[in-house]
Design an enzyme around this catalytic site. Structure first.
Site, PDB file in Angstrom:
ATOM      1  N   GLU A 187      -6.290   4.863  16.042  1.00  0.00           N
ATOM      2  CA  GLU A 187      -5.839   3.477  16.159  1.00  0.00           C
ATOM      3  C   GLU A 187      -5.081   3.366  17.465  1.00  0.00           C
ATOM      4  OE1 GLU A 187      -3.578   2.155  12.774  1.00  0.00           O
ATOM      5  OE2 GLU A 187      -5.008   2.992  11.338  1.00  0.00           O
ATOM      6  N   GLU A 238      -2.437   7.742   6.996  1.00  0.00           N
ATOM      7  CA  GLU A 238      -0.984   7.892   7.208  1.00  0.00           C
ATOM      8  C   GLU A 238      -0.247   8.388   5.973  1.00  0.00           C
ATOM      9  OE1 GLU A 238       0.260   3.976   8.558  1.00  0.00           O
ATOM     10  OE2 GLU A 238       0.053   4.605  10.625  1.00  0.00           O
ATOM     11  N   ARG A 272       0.865  -1.183   0.000  1.00  0.00           N
ATOM     12  CA  ARG A 272       0.000   0.000   0.000  1.00  0.00           C
ATOM     13  C   ARG A 272       0.895   1.225   0.000  1.00  0.00           C
ATOM     14  NH1 ARG A 272      -2.125   0.132   6.371  1.00  0.00           N
ATOM     15  NH2 ARG A 272      -0.019   0.149   7.205  1.00  0.00           N
TER      16      ARG A 272
HETATM   17  C1  GLA Z   1      -0.975   1.715  10.924  1.00  0.00           C
HETATM   18  C2  GLA Z   1      -2.056   1.751   9.892  1.00  0.00           C
HETATM   19  C3  GLA Z   1      -3.000   0.605   9.961  1.00  0.00           C
HETATM   20  C4  GLA Z   1      -2.274  -0.658  10.284  1.00  0.00           C
HETATM   21  C5  GLA Z   1      -1.537  -0.504  11.573  1.00  0.00           C
HETATM   22  C6  GLA Z   1      -0.827  -1.768  12.004  1.00  0.00           C
HETATM   23  O1  GLA Z   1      -1.137   2.509  11.974  1.00  0.00           O
HETATM   24  O2  GLA Z   1      -2.778   2.950   9.882  1.00  0.00           O
HETATM   25  O3  GLA Z   1      -3.668   0.487   8.744  1.00  0.00           O
HETATM   26  O4  GLA Z   1      -1.405  -0.934   9.244  1.00  0.00           O
HETATM   27  O5  GLA Z   1      -0.575   0.491  11.411  1.00  0.00           O
HETATM   28  O6  GLA Z   1       0.261  -2.080  11.211  1.00  0.00           O
END
Ligand code: GLA
Ligand code: ZN
Length: 665
Positions: free
Chosen positions: A301, A144, A105
């Site tokens: 998260e 991100e 990604r």
């Molecule tokens: C990041 C991403 C998530 C996932 C987590 C865990 O924070 O935003 O999509 O990939 O890490 O790896």
């Protein structure tokens, strides 16, 4: 106000028959929000321009029937193969010139017009479809943002960016000093991207490239925001950032157009070789994220289980998930969303565990999350909207950060680590800290402003800092400040350059040390007289020009020379530390400095963090025992403890990883 509590949910990963069970279990955990869809592009748009929202509508409605609202991610972080393979120039090109391939990604070029058009289309379709949906409360742009692309399109965009900035090639050549090694550019098209070259690029080019890449993501995001605001005006907009540590995008810029900031917070991670969790790093992450908008933020998260991709990190200990989540709330979070609801059975992140394990049954971590949900249902709404109020600020400069990335000055120097070393002593004393940018207009609200290694310094910022001190503020500046101008060129004055006058000191000489070298600093004043600290990495021999020396070196040719000074300037004072010490050195300095400028922390036993949130006349104290042992904590006057719902007073025994939320009378 509403406090939001929930998880990141990927219904597309699970059989349809399971959704109802998930919704029920979430409701039982007190969830009122999920984030969904940020990686679901291929399911939302299986073929170019063909959209399918039916499955997502159903998931949103099912969750809504269980009292759960939705934040929707625009899915542009993980584009479908049909999009990327149609034109492989959409893949980003790495610094070594190699184009990325499909399969993970964040592989896209943020400049690419075809990619941007595809992003516009899916974002517009989502915005139109959900504009009036009562249960969709917010959009998250992408996920991100990050990574540099060094492709030819980005290079051309960089040349246009430079043209806008400098106007003429003469100005650019002058600013960067391109006469060095005959780099003088005669056409904009000659200017390279910051791809790997034989050795290193011109520092001026490097800093501008980093600013440009940051601006590129800010601009790409703005396109999504414009569409979302036009087509779904009632919805809030956020982005999922990566806390303090991520240093490739200017987070002040990225968050400026958002309604609120959100970030992801992982503590026990598989790439760390330490089993000890240092929650002070997380405190800095929360403080930075809150400070981007000086407003409550979300953790979009929050760690909910063992992390892992190919290997698996240690499990969070009983009580840790809850204590860590409360830490975020203490520092100003109004939303706490666990990543992820259930551990996925396939894909790169099979071992990044969720609240539920792969089997989907309720186990220890789920019960902990349920407990917290029940607690927050009682008082979450009461604390939402309140804010930590800080009297101390730390200046986070992206120009300095970017500058040090290309030229750390000493291979052992890391700007982030130095920043943290200065933060830690404040955190230990439970001193609230805001993280401010050079653009901060209201420094006068702070009693202390800490300026870590402000390597690249503008006249404007130097002026702002001097005026702050003149008006009575206290400033702490550390080594390698004022070294560079805005084009990343070394100044032609004695250091600390534009801060020399306010600090009342000049750097007579500096010395960059090898890993096997050290020196010692001995403090010379009041209560800390005679205290010592070992020093590595960097030492400056200071010559006071009106300032008073407060610490000197004791070894090597620097023995006896001044290492740290303080200067009275206007109604305030400026401390200059010509050293990059570790936390202990600054801790000793704080011991002396903080009392005299009236910065008070909150006394608490070792391992207990106390953070206050305030609103109107109301104060809430969060007391978190991060240690693995019981701690005694004294509550002077009777207060309402919101988790237990009881009034408490006197000596409290706080079990390991236990939390108190005190409402002051
Ligand atoms: C990041 C991403 C998530 C996932 C987590 C865990 O924070 O935003 O999509 O990939 O890490 O790896
Ligand atoms: Zn590119």
């Amino acid at each position: 106000m509403t406090f939001y509590y929930g998880a990141d949910y990927y219904p597309e990963h699970w059989p349809h028959e399971r959704w109802n069970t998930d919704a029920k279990m979430m409701q039982a955990a007190g969830f009122n929000v999920v984030r969904m869809a940020e990686f679901a592009w291929v399911k939302l748009e299986p073929k170019p321009g063909e959209f399918d929202f039916a499955w997502l509508d159903e998931a949103i409605d099912l969750l809504a029937a269980h009292g759960i609202k939705t934040v929707l991610g625009t899915p542009t972080a993980s584009p479908p193969a049909w999009l990327m393979m149609a034109d492989e120039t959409q893949f980003l090109v790495r610094e070594d010139g190699v184009r990325s391939t499909y399969g993970a990604r964040r592989e896209y070029c943020p400049t690419h017009e075809a990619y941007r058009a595809a992003s516009d289309r899916i974002v517009a379709a989502m915005a139109e479809h959900y504009a009036d949906h009562p249960h969709v409360i917010a959009f998250q742009t992408d996920n991100e943002f990050g990574d540099n692309c060094f492709c030819d399109l980005c290079r051309a965009a960089f040349q246009r960016w430079l043209q806008d900035k400098y106007g003429s090639l003469d100005a650019l050549n002058e600013a960067w000093g391109t006469i060095f090694w005959s780099h003088t550019y005669q056409k904009w098209e000659e200017i390279p991207a910051m791809r790997n070259t034989a050795i290193a690029h011109n520092p001026g080019l490097q800093l501008d490239w980093k600013r440009f890449m940051s601006d590129t993501y800010v601009d790409f995001q703005q396109r999504q925001i414009d569409i979302l605001r036009a087509k779904a005006p009632g919805k809030l907009i956020t982005h999922n950032l990566m806390g303090f540590g991520y240093d490739k995008i200017n987070y002040f810029d990225l968050t400026a157009p958002l309604d609120f900031t959100a970030w992801d917070n992982y503590l026990r991670v598989f790439w760390s070789d330490k089993s000890e969790v240092d929650v002070s790093h997380m405190a800095l992450g929360h403080d930075t994220m809150r400070s981007t908008k000086q407003a409550p933020f979300w953790v979009m998260e929050q760690q909910s289980g063992p992390t892992g991709w190919s290997t698996i990190a240690e499990a969070p200990r009983p009580g840790e998930l809850r204590a860590w989540a409360y830490q975020g709330i203490a520092h100003g979070a109004d939303g706490m969303v666990f990543f992820r609801w259930r551990s996925c059975r396939f894909g790169t992140e099979e071992y990044w565990h969720g609240v539920l394990d792969h089997h989907g049954e309720a186990t220890r971590r789920y019960h902990e999350v349920v407990q917290m949900g029940q607690e927050l249902a009682q008082f979450g709404g009461l604390v939402a909207g309140s804010m930590p109020v800080a009297e101390t600020a730390m200046l986070l400069s992206y120009d300095a950060r970017f500058g040090f990335q290309s030229q750390p000055n000493n291979p052992q120097f890391h700007y982030n680590q130095h920043f943290y070393d200065l933060y830690r002593g404040l955190w230990q004393r439970n001193v609230a800290v805001d993280i401010v940018s050079e653009q901060e207009q209201h420094l006068s609200q702070y009693k202390l402003v800490i300026v870590p290694a402000l390597y690249v310094l503008s006249e404007q910022t130097a002026h702002t800092l001097a005026e702050y001190v003149r008006a009575g503020g206290a400033l702490l500046v550390t080594a390698r400040s004022g070294v560079k101008g805005l084009a990343n060129e070394v100044v032609d004055t004695r250091l600390p350059g534009l801060l020399r006058e306010v600090c009342g000191v000049r750097v007579e000489e500096y010395d960059s040390m090898k890993p096997d070298q050290h020196n010692r600093v001995i403090f010379d004043v009041d209560a800390i007289k005679g205290k010592e600290a070992e020093l590595r990495v960097w030492a400056e021999w200071l010559e006071p020009e009106g300032a008073q020396s407060i610490a000197h070196y004791s070894e090597d040719y620097l023995a006896g020379q001044s290492a740290i000074t303080i200067n009275e300037f206007g109604a305030g004072k400026a401390v200059y530390a010509g050293v990059w010490g570790d936390s202990e050195l600054f801790d000793t300095l704080y011991e002396w400095l903080l009392p005299q400028i009236g910065v008070e922390g909150i006394a608490a036993p070792q391992g207990v963090e106390v953070v206050q949130r305030k609103q109107g006349g109301q104060t809430f104290s969060f007391v978190i025992n991060h240690s693995q042992e019981a701690r005694h904590f004294i509550i002077g006057e009777e207060m309402q403890e919101l988790i237990s719902g009881k009034a408490i007073k006197g000596e409290i025994i706080l079990p390991p990883l236990e939390v108190l939320v005190l409402q002051h009378n």
